[in-house]
Design an enzyme around this catalytic site. Structure first.
Site, mmCIF file in Angstrom:
data_model
loop_
_atom_site.group_PDB
_atom_site.id
_atom_site.type_symbol
_atom_site.label_atom_id
_atom_site.label_comp_id
_atom_site.label_asym_id
_atom_site.label_seq_id
_atom_site.Cartn_x
_atom_site.Cartn_y
_atom_site.Cartn_z
ATOM 1 N N LYS A 116 8.924 6.821 2.178
ATOM 2 C CA LYS A 116 8.931 6.071 0.912
ATOM 3 C C LYS A 116 9.810 6.783 -0.118
ATOM 4 O O LYS A 116 10.556 6.136 -0.858
ATOM 5 C CB LYS A 116 7.498 5.895 0.390
ATOM 6 C CG LYS A 116 6.702 4.874 1.210
ATOM 7 C CD LYS A 116 5.211 4.884 0.901
ATOM 8 C CE LYS A 116 4.458 3.956 1.860
ATOM 9 N NZ LYS A 116 2.996 4.020 1.697
ATOM 10 N N GLN B 212 -1.666 7.016 -1.616
ATOM 11 C CA GLN B 212 -1.607 6.815 -0.165
ATOM 12 C C GLN B 212 -3.023 6.799 0.418
ATOM 13 O O GLN B 212 -3.833 7.670 0.127
ATOM 14 C CB GLN B 212 -0.779 7.961 0.455
ATOM 15 C CG GLN B 212 -0.548 7.830 1.943
ATOM 16 C CD GLN B 212 0.365 6.669 2.317
ATOM 17 O OE1 GLN B 212 1.362 6.400 1.656
ATOM 18 N NE2 GLN B 212 0.006 5.954 3.375
ATOM 19 N N ASP C 65 0.801 -1.031 -4.920
ATOM 20 C CA ASP C 65 0.190 -1.472 -3.659
ATOM 21 C C ASP C 65 -0.675 -2.718 -3.828
ATOM 22 O O ASP C 65 -1.257 -3.216 -2.866
ATOM 23 C CB ASP C 65 -0.660 -0.341 -3.050
ATOM 24 C CG ASP C 65 0.123 0.480 -2.041
ATOM 25 O OD1 ASP C 65 1.182 0.000 -1.585
ATOM 26 O OD2 ASP C 65 -0.319 1.598 -1.711
#
Ligand code: NDP
Length: 279
Positions: free
Chosen positions: A44, A88, A111
């Site tokens: 990422k 994450q 997200d």
């Protein structure tokens, strides 16, 4: 279905948009030392830098107490130079994941896991949506796979893939069935699917005898073995399917590209260039 090629195109477009927009800053938070998570964070960051997004790498040890993780999230919420925050997952067991997601500033939630953004998706008024489901929808559009009226079967009901993807397919007028670990006779459902999505994390779970001839099969699964990275779909499915995403090179690159798009969207929300709905 070539996710790598489509993702590369999206990233090129994004690079030009970011150059025109100005600074975009994304912070990632990694708690612990899960090897797969470390790989994802590295990928990422690399992808972010390539499109001109500045990436900030925040790491905390595996045993970090929940309050400290929440404290870091609040710090990033308050940091005006940060546009997007990505925590994450999975998080270590002492940390309540939904609580972390609720703590995030919804406008920075790249997200799409904050209940406000998840709720907007439920309403059909998408704000920031989880990147993997968006990537899957983009692949279906790219290959002109009809979604309206199609029977879509999503195997997996996680908050980050199965559930939001089912909702996007529903909004796109598919007839959606969601399967999970308690589903009885999985093949009875999958055989009906015009669009079949496997998002489980079980190597080769979907075999050729579970797939309707000509179906579009999307393999979200990522199973790391000594021999490399494999999906949830058995290679034999290629003969039955009309379309199939490879692993690697299918959904994975799309996830990263769509997450980067979310980072730019977050920056646009924050700058006022895009209106974020009032909470
Ligand atoms: P989760 O573990 O959160 O969810 C897995 C889902 O699969 C659950 O809903 C579970 O059911 C269901 N399931 C488990 N076993 C079976 C079974 N035998 N039959 C039917 N359903 C079953 O995983 P994620 O959604 O986070 O990820 C799924 C996979 O996708 C993983 O391999 C992950 O690495 C990969 N992934 C790939 C991404 C990419 O960019 N390509 C991005 C994100 C994830 P239940 O709810 O009942 O437990």
């Amino acid at each position: 279905m070539d996710g790598r090629a489509l993702a590369a195109r999206i990233r090129e477009e994004l690079k030009a948009e970011i150059a025109g927009f100005g600074d975009v800053r994304l912070a990632t938070v990694l708690v612990g030392d899960d090897p797969a998570s470390q790989i994802y964070i590295r990928l990422k960051h690399k992808a972010a830098e390539e499109v001109g997004i500045q990436a900030l790498d925040k790491r905390l040890p595996q045993e970090t107490p929940e309050e400290e993780v929440l404290g870091l999230v609040e710090e990033l919420n308050d940091d005006d130079s940060v546009d997007g925050v990505l925590v994450q997952t999975p998080l270590p067991p002492q940390i309540d994941e939904p609580r972390v997601m609720r703590t995030l500033d919804p406008m920075k939630d790249v997200d799409g896991l904050h209940p406000f953004n998840a709720g907007q998706l439920f309403f059909g008024q998408q704000t920031l949506v989880a990147a993997t489901p968006v990537g899957v929808m983009r692949l279906l559009a790219e290959y002109k796979i009809p979604v309206t009226g199609a029977r879509a079967v999503v195997v997996g009901r996680s908050l980050i893939v199965g559930r939001p993807l089912s909702m996007l397919l529903l909004h796109a007028n598919a007839t959606v069935t969601i399967c999970h670990s308690r589903t009885k006779d999985l093949a009875r459902h999958t055989l009906d699917a015009d669009i079949l999505v496997a998002a489980v994390g079980s190597l080769g779970l979907i075999t050729a005898d579970m797939v309707k001839t000509g179906a579009a099969v999307i393999d979200v699964g990522m199973n790391r073995t000594e021999d490399g990275l494999f999906g949830d779909v058995d290679p034999g499915v290629a003969d039955a399917a009309g379309f199939l995403t490879p692993v690697p090179g299918g959904v994975g690159p799309m996830t990263i590209a769509c997450m980067l798009e979310n980072a730019l969207k977050a920056a646009r929300y924050r700058s006022g260039a895009l209106a974020f709905p009032r909470i």
